[in-house]
Design a protein around this motif. Structure first.
Motif, PDB file in Angstrom:
ATOM      1  N   ASN A  35       0.906  -1.162  -0.135  1.00  0.00           N
ATOM      2  CA  ASN A  35       0.088  -0.054  -0.087  1.00  0.00           C
ATOM      3  C   ASN A  35       0.974   1.180  -0.068  1.00  0.00           C
ATOM      4  N   SER A  36       1.931   1.067  -0.306  1.00  0.00           N
ATOM      5  CA  SER A  36       3.134   2.301  -0.305  1.00  0.00           C
ATOM      6  C   SER A  36       2.860   3.410  -1.154  1.00  0.00           C
ATOM      7  N   LEU A  37       2.223   3.196  -2.316  1.00  0.00           N
ATOM      8  CA  LEU A  37       1.919   4.272  -3.243  1.00  0.00           C
ATOM      9  C   LEU A  37       0.443   5.010  -3.080  1.00  0.00           C
ATOM     10  N   GLY A  38      -0.090   4.719  -2.247  1.00  0.00           N
ATOM     11  CA  GLY A  38      -1.540   5.407  -2.126  1.00  0.00           C
ATOM     12  C   GLY A  38      -1.676   6.630  -1.080  1.00  0.00           C
ATOM     13  N   ALA A  39      -0.572   7.174  -0.624  1.00  0.00           N
ATOM     14  CA  ALA A  39      -0.673   8.319   0.079  1.00  0.00           C
ATOM     15  C   ALA A  39       0.611   9.217  -0.333  1.00  0.00           C
ATOM     16  N   ASP A  40       0.130  10.218  -1.112  1.00  0.00           N
ATOM     17  CA  ASP A  40       0.829  11.308  -1.755  1.00  0.00           C
ATOM     18  C   ASP A  40       0.930  12.313  -0.785  1.00  0.00           C
ATOM     19  N   ILE A  41       2.043  12.631  -0.086  1.00  0.00           N
ATOM     20  CA  ILE A  41       2.066  13.810   0.935  1.00  0.00           C
ATOM     21  C   ILE A  41       2.842  15.032   0.559  1.00  0.00           C
ATOM     22  N   HIS A  42       2.703  15.282  -0.785  1.00  0.00           N
ATOM     23  CA  HIS A  42       3.695  16.405  -1.549  1.00  0.00           C
ATOM     24  C   HIS A  42       3.151  17.633  -1.044  1.00  0.00           C
ATOM     25  N   ALA A  43       1.805  17.781  -1.060  1.00  0.00           N
ATOM     26  CA  ALA A  43       1.102  18.926  -0.833  1.00  0.00           C
ATOM     27  C   ALA A  43       1.244  19.248   0.788  1.00  0.00           C
ATOM     28  N   GLN A  44       1.648  18.424   1.675  1.00  0.00           N
ATOM     29  CA  GLN A  44       1.823  18.652   2.829  1.00  0.00           C
ATOM     30  C   GLN A  44       3.336  18.710   3.157  1.00  0.00           C
ATOM     31  N   VAL A  45       4.167  18.125   2.336  1.00  0.00           N
ATOM     32  CA  VAL A  45       5.612  18.555   2.379  1.00  0.00           C
ATOM     33  C   VAL A  45       5.745  20.077   2.088  1.00  0.00           C
ATOM     34  N   ALA A  46       5.096  20.568   0.982  1.00  0.00           N
ATOM     35  CA  ALA A  46       5.202  21.925   0.484  1.00  0.00           C
ATOM     36  C   ALA A  46       4.681  22.936   1.515  1.00  0.00           C
ATOM     37  N   GLY A  47       3.731  22.502   2.453  1.00  0.00           N
ATOM     38  CA  GLY A  47       3.408  23.480   3.168  1.00  0.00           C
ATOM     39  C   GLY A  47       3.937  23.433   4.542  1.00  0.00           C
ATOM     40  N   LEU A  48       4.942  22.533   4.748  1.00  0.00           N
ATOM     41  CA  LEU A  48       5.399  22.483   6.256  1.00  0.00           C
ATOM     42  C   LEU A  48       6.324  23.252   6.528  1.00  0.00           C
ATOM     43  N   PRO A  49       6.392  24.375   7.415  1.00  0.00           N
ATOM     44  CA  PRO A  49       7.353  25.411   7.753  1.00  0.00           C
ATOM     45  C   PRO A  49       8.466  25.084   8.602  1.00  0.00           C
ATOM     46  N   VAL A  50       8.375  24.106   9.398  1.00  0.00           N
ATOM     47  CA  VAL A  50       9.629  23.703  10.354  1.00  0.00           C
ATOM     48  C   VAL A  50      10.796  23.354   9.744  1.00  0.00           C
ATOM     49  N   PRO A  51      11.935  23.588  10.015  1.00  0.00           N
ATOM     50  CA  PRO A  51      13.279  22.918   9.727  1.00  0.00           C
ATOM     51  C   PRO A  51      13.044  21.390   9.726  1.00  0.00           C
ATOM     52  N   VAL A  52      13.478  20.802   8.592  1.00  0.00           N
ATOM     53  CA  VAL A  52      13.534  19.371   8.159  1.00  0.00           C
ATOM     54  C   VAL A  52      14.795  19.054   7.699  1.00  0.00           C
ATOM     55  N   THR A  53      15.448  18.021   8.282  1.00  0.00           N
ATOM     56  CA  THR A  53      16.790  17.405   7.817  1.00  0.00           C
ATOM     57  C   THR A  53      16.163  16.058   7.035  1.00  0.00           C
ATOM     58  N   VAL A  54      16.471  15.633   5.929  1.00  0.00           N
ATOM     59  CA  VAL A  54      16.427  14.596   5.089  1.00  0.00           C
ATOM     60  C   VAL A  54      17.853  13.919   5.377  1.00  0.00           C
ATOM     61  N   VAL A  55      17.746  12.652   5.791  1.00  0.00           N
ATOM     62  CA  VAL A  55      18.765  11.907   5.673  1.00  0.00           C
ATOM     63  C   VAL A  55      18.791  10.873   4.609  1.00  0.00           C
ATOM     64  N   ARG A  56      19.627  10.809   3.687  1.00  0.00           N
ATOM     65  CA  ARG A  56      19.651   9.825   2.720  1.00  0.00           C
ATOM     66  C   ARG A  56      20.687   8.724   2.632  1.00  0.00           C
ATOM     67  N   ALA A  57      20.471   7.420   2.469  1.00  0.00           N
ATOM     68  CA  ALA A  57      21.516   6.434   2.455  1.00  0.00           C
ATOM     69  C   ALA A  57      22.086   6.446   1.233  1.00  0.00           C
ATOM     70  N   LYS A  58      22.774   5.349   0.844  1.00  0.00           N
ATOM     71  CA  LYS A  58      23.536   5.283  -0.397  1.00  0.00           C
ATOM     72  C   LYS A  58      22.598   5.380  -1.534  1.00  0.00           C
ATOM     73  N   ALA A  59      22.921   6.259  -2.831  1.00  0.00           N
ATOM     74  CA  ALA A  59      22.085   6.264  -3.855  1.00  0.00           C
ATOM     75  C   ALA A  59      21.949   4.773  -4.532  1.00  0.00           C
ATOM     76  N   PRO A  60      20.631   4.520  -4.905  1.00  0.00           N
ATOM     77  CA  PRO A  60      20.145   3.303  -5.695  1.00  0.00           C
ATOM     78  C   PRO A  60      20.636   3.122  -7.001  1.00  0.00           C
ATOM     79  N   PRO A  61      20.774   1.961  -7.400  1.00  0.00           N
ATOM     80  CA  PRO A  61      21.270   1.764  -8.901  1.00  0.00           C
ATOM     81  C   PRO A  61      20.074   2.274  -9.675  1.00  0.00           C
ATOM     82  N   ALA A  62      20.320   2.406 -10.671  1.00  0.00           N
ATOM     83  CA  ALA A  62      19.288   2.563 -11.816  1.00  0.00           C
ATOM     84  C   ALA A  62      17.952   1.761 -11.930  1.00  0.00           C
ATOM     85  N   GLN A  63      18.172   0.698 -11.729  1.00  0.00           N
ATOM     86  CA  GLN A  63      17.079  -0.270 -11.771  1.00  0.00           C
ATOM     87  C   GLN A  63      16.965  -0.851 -10.271  1.00  0.00           C
ATOM     88  N   ARG A  64      16.500  -0.055  -9.291  1.00  0.00           N
ATOM     89  CA  ARG A  64      16.703  -0.438  -7.787  1.00  0.00           C
ATOM     90  C   ARG A  64      15.419  -1.549  -7.535  1.00  0.00           C
TER      91      ARG A  64
END
Length: 297
Positions: A217-246
């Protein structure tokens, strides 16, 4: 760097959104009573006590860690969709009365934390999102119907165990667990089992059908509108970049949209190419440092 509270948090149970959630609390000591509380939200298939080694490095702050719906000591109750996880957490945040807290989420927990912060302005002073499962906007499926978990590989995970020690011995030399800090793996196993209803040993605190349901069910909740409207400081920590076909279940690399941090009004991107998706399990020292670093956003 340990503290006595880590092994014995207080367990509280809250009724939210039609389900009962467990939440573990490490109260602040006298020297840290004025510091903001920390809310920890785990990933799919995990539980609140996976954070114990991070908590042990937080020097007496008040810390709360939730077992999400279907996980740990919380009720195993559908629906197990990502919008519902966010609604559960948003209601729990209100019941906890959080004001100016530090929110920390891993993977699915980070997705849910964004939803909860958007629904509770003022509850968080900043967010730390550890390899959040937030995809590019074009990956989401509008009005996605709940998926069938039965064909997902995690639905066939071994569920029955004689003891947490047996589970630990099984995993200790296997990837990805062999890359975790040893104490984290022990916590994962020790608190990741519950007595079987038939009295025959133990079963996973996150049943395989729950874990599989969350993934499908991971593709059923698009939260990008909430992302764009969230004013607090946010740190996004990303792991190793995936291969082209992850592959969808390849946890050696990051599932996070690389442009996510730039989509927050006050976002910062931190790329960790030496880490897998399991950042809190591999490096609790780093995670604790990021939690206490109020200058890092």
């Amino acid at each position: 760097m340990s503290r006595e509270q880590t092994s014995s948090p207080e367990e509280h149970r809250y009724s939210v959104n039609g389900v009962t959630l467990s939440c573990f609390e490490w109260p602040a000591d006298r020297d840290h009573a004025s510091e903001p509380p920390v809310l920890l939200v785990h990933a799919t298939g995990f539980h609140a006590r996976c954070w114990d080694q991070v908590v042990s490095r937080l020097d007496g702050r008040r810390v709360l860690a939730v077992d999400m719906r279907g996980h740990g000591r919380s009720a195993k109750q559908a629906p197990l969709t990502w919008d519902v996880f966010g609604e559960d957490l948003a209601q729990l945040v209100r019941l906890l009365g959080l004001d100016g807290a530090v929110g920390v989420g891993h993977s699915m927990g980070a997705h849910s934390l964004v939803q909860a912060a958007a629904a509770n302005r003022g509850a968080f002073r900043r967010l730390l999102l550890l390899d959040p499962v937030i995809f590019p906007p074009d990956r989401y499926v509008p009005d996605q119907l709940p998926g069938d978990y039965r064909d997902h590989p995690t639905a066939r995970r071994r569920n029955q165990w004689s003891s947490w020690e047996a589970m630990y011995e099984r995993f200790t030399n296997r990837a990805p667990f062999c890359h975790w800090e040893n104490a984290v793996l022990e916590d994962y196993c020790r608190w990741g089992l519950v007595p079987a209803e038939d009295g025959d040993g133990y079963v996973l605190a996150c049943p395989p059908w729950v874990e599989a349901s969350v993934y499908v069910n991971s593709l059923g909740a698009d939260i990008h509108a909430q992302v764009a409207g969230l004013p607090v400081p946010v740190t996004v920590v990303r792991a190793k970049a995936p291969p082209a076909q992850r592959e969808s279940m390849d946890f050696s690399s990051s599932p996070t949209w690389p442009d996510l941090a730039a989509s927050f009004p006050n976002g910062r991107d931190l790329h960790l190419p030496g880490h897998s998706h399991f950042i809190p399990m591999e490096d609790p020292d780093l995670v604790a440092d990021l939690i206490v670093d109020d200058q890092g956003v």
